[in-house]
Design an enzyme around this catalytic site. Sequence first.
Site, PDB file in Angstrom:
ATOM      1  N   HIS A 253       0.841  -1.204   0.000  1.00 32.54           N
ATOM      2  CA  HIS A 253       0.000   0.000   0.000  1.00 32.54           C
ATOM      3  C   HIS A 253       0.876   1.255   0.000  1.00 32.54           C
ATOM      4  O   HIS A 253       0.650   2.194  -0.783  1.00 32.54           O
ATOM      5  CB  HIS A 253      -0.917  -0.020   1.222  1.00 32.54           C
ATOM      6  CG  HIS A 253      -1.563   1.293   1.516  1.00 32.54           C
ATOM      7  ND1 HIS A 253      -2.788   1.656   1.001  1.00 32.54           N
ATOM      8  CD2 HIS A 253      -1.148   2.354   2.271  1.00 32.54           C
ATOM      9  CE1 HIS A 253      -3.094   2.870   1.427  1.00 32.54           C
ATOM     10  NE2 HIS A 253      -2.111   3.310   2.197  1.00 32.54           N
ATOM     11  N   GLU A 254       1.896   1.281   0.871  1.00 34.50           N
ATOM     12  CA  GLU A 254       2.783   2.446   0.945  1.00 34.50           C
ATOM     13  C   GLU A 254       3.529   2.666  -0.370  1.00 34.50           C
ATOM     14  O   GLU A 254       3.714   3.805  -0.813  1.00 34.50           O
ATOM     15  CB  GLU A 254       3.781   2.278   2.092  1.00 34.50           C
ATOM     16  CG  GLU A 254       3.166   2.264   3.476  1.00 34.50           C
ATOM     17  CD  GLU A 254       2.411   3.536   3.803  1.00 34.50           C
ATOM     18  OE1 GLU A 254       2.847   4.620   3.350  1.00 34.50           O
ATOM     19  OE2 GLU A 254       1.366   3.466   4.480  1.00 34.50           O
TER      20      GLU A 254
ATOM     21  N   GLU B 151      -5.485   7.427  -0.759  1.00 30.47           N
ATOM     22  CA  GLU B 151      -5.521   6.164  -0.018  1.00 30.47           C
ATOM     23  C   GLU B 151      -6.280   5.094  -0.804  1.00 30.47           C
ATOM     24  O   GLU B 151      -5.879   3.929  -0.837  1.00 30.47           O
ATOM     25  CB  GLU B 151      -6.170   6.375   1.352  1.00 30.47           C
ATOM     26  CG  GLU B 151      -5.374   7.241   2.299  1.00 30.47           C
ATOM     27  CD  GLU B 151      -3.991   6.689   2.579  1.00 30.47           C
ATOM     28  OE1 GLU B 151      -3.856   5.456   2.745  1.00 30.47           O
ATOM     29  OE2 GLU B 151      -3.037   7.492   2.618  1.00 30.47           O
TER      30      GLU B 151
ATOM     31  N   ASP C  86      -4.646   1.555  -2.050  1.00 31.81           N
ATOM     32  CA  ASP C  86      -5.284   0.262  -1.766  1.00 31.81           C
ATOM     33  C   ASP C  86      -5.522  -0.512  -3.056  1.00 31.81           C
ATOM     34  O   ASP C  86      -5.284  -1.726  -3.126  1.00 31.81           O
ATOM     35  CB  ASP C  86      -6.614   0.478  -1.033  1.00 31.81           C
ATOM     36  CG  ASP C  86      -6.424   0.768   0.451  1.00 31.81           C
ATOM     37  OD1 ASP C  86      -5.286   0.648   0.939  1.00 31.81           O
ATOM     38  OD2 ASP C  86      -7.422   1.095   1.125  1.00 31.81           O
TER      39      ASP C  86
ATOM     40  N   HIS D  97       1.620   4.570  -2.919  1.00 34.81           N
ATOM     41  CA  HIS D  97       1.740   6.029  -2.858  1.00 34.81           C
ATOM     42  C   HIS D  97       2.929   6.507  -3.694  1.00 34.81           C
ATOM     43  O   HIS D  97       2.835   7.516  -4.403  1.00 34.81           O
ATOM     44  CB  HIS D  97       1.923   6.468  -1.393  1.00 34.81           C
ATOM     45  CG  HIS D  97       0.680   6.353  -0.562  1.00 34.81           C
ATOM     46  ND1 HIS D  97      -0.514   6.938  -0.915  1.00 34.81           N
ATOM     47  CD2 HIS D  97       0.450   5.725   0.629  1.00 34.81           C
ATOM     48  CE1 HIS D  97      -1.429   6.679   0.010  1.00 34.81           C
ATOM     49  NE2 HIS D  97      -0.869   5.932   0.953  1.00 34.81           N
TER      50      HIS D  97
END
Length: 464
Positions: free
Chosen positions: A303-304, A386, A390, A307
Amino acid sequence: MDLLHSQLDIIQRKLAFVAVEDIPWKFYVQTFSWAVSIFESYLLIRQYPLYSKTSPPEVLAKHFDKGVFEKSQAYGKDKARFALFSGIYKQATDSLMLQYGFYAWSWSAAGALLAKVGYGPEYQILQSIGFVFILFFGSSLPGLPLQVYGTFVLEEKHGFNKTTPALFISDLFKGWGVAFMLGAPFLAAFLYIFQWAGDRFVPWLMAFMISFQLVMVILYPTVIQPLFNKLSPLPEGELRTRIEGLAGKLKFPLKHLYEIDGSKRSSHSNAYFFGLPWSKHIVIFDTLIQQSKPEEVEAVLAHELGHWYYLHPTKLMAISQVHIFGILALFPAFLHAPPLLRAFDFPKAVAAQSPTIVAFLLFQMILTPVEAVVSILMNAVSRHFEWEADRFAVELEEKLGEVEGKGMGDMGERLGRALIALHIKNLSTVWVDWLYSAYHHSHPTLTERLKALEAFQAKKVKKE
């Protein structure tokens, strides 16, 4: 550059009334700040009844033991009470300081201190630095009892506090030291640009702010963070192998992979990355490693890395620069406005010369309601990012291809399990009022994220 300045001049002409009209600025600031505080209290009152629910949302029912859910609700209720009291308390103390001339007194006190060591009012930058730190300490001290209560009563009661009184005091003085060591030269350079560039300071100040942010990207992990936490290389093992493998497949420029001892202060957990575009560092809290399985931590990092893949940090920085530019574009009209300073109890002699830092801080107060709206909009942008991160985790197998993405088809399911586990371990609130969330939360709620993960997964299956 000339075109930019001509457009800025048009804005200043439209705001020329600020420099001559006696506007009751203090009344407006008091009204605006109390309006924002009352609105925030209203949001807490909207949220509070949700802590009395006796069962979690249906999508989470099978994951919560009754005892754990009750603890989560009790923790949320105690935090809401504390937030309601502390919000009103802080607003009241700030309002009293403003009403009874604390800002004007701080400027005079800074000047008196400089005079004792032989410096006169012509040393405005030095006086400005003294003024800011008197304000900083004066506004911080009334909040210390709240910090102590939050750490040693509220967090202790619910089993999260790991901070000792000695560590609390050490962190406090280190924080003050860092604020001075970084704040004084920053403020000196900030104010020097105003003196050097005159009313055409906007582009130069923007360049300085961007440069400072880039310098902080280097200084924070190498100089500041080690003052508070120990960063150790993540030990060899399954987790390190998984993360390095994932970073390599995505061509993420991973330079260091750290474990941080967050457990010495709190049992809350987290993970993040930082660094320059060509050199990134991943930091994982030891509490996250203890609370989650390696494959779940890998999903959190997926997930990070989403970004990073979608350039979210860069986009947020660009948005923040637009925001800062908007503020600076309006400020010149308030920089040379004696009525503004007189409205906040500054003597006529000081108001006539309008110290830059004083005018800027008062201008920031006037923008209070605007900043509240900006905060909501920034939360909306952050929540959108976010969702994207995801979705990136869910679609990771597809993005990497059949060979590189082998074994990652269940990354979305793993991420869902990790999010649930983190919420349970951290006793995070699972019932959230939509308006409260829109104002306060930069992330979607757990329920929203789980439903979205299911939708992303279903879309992926349908595509296949």
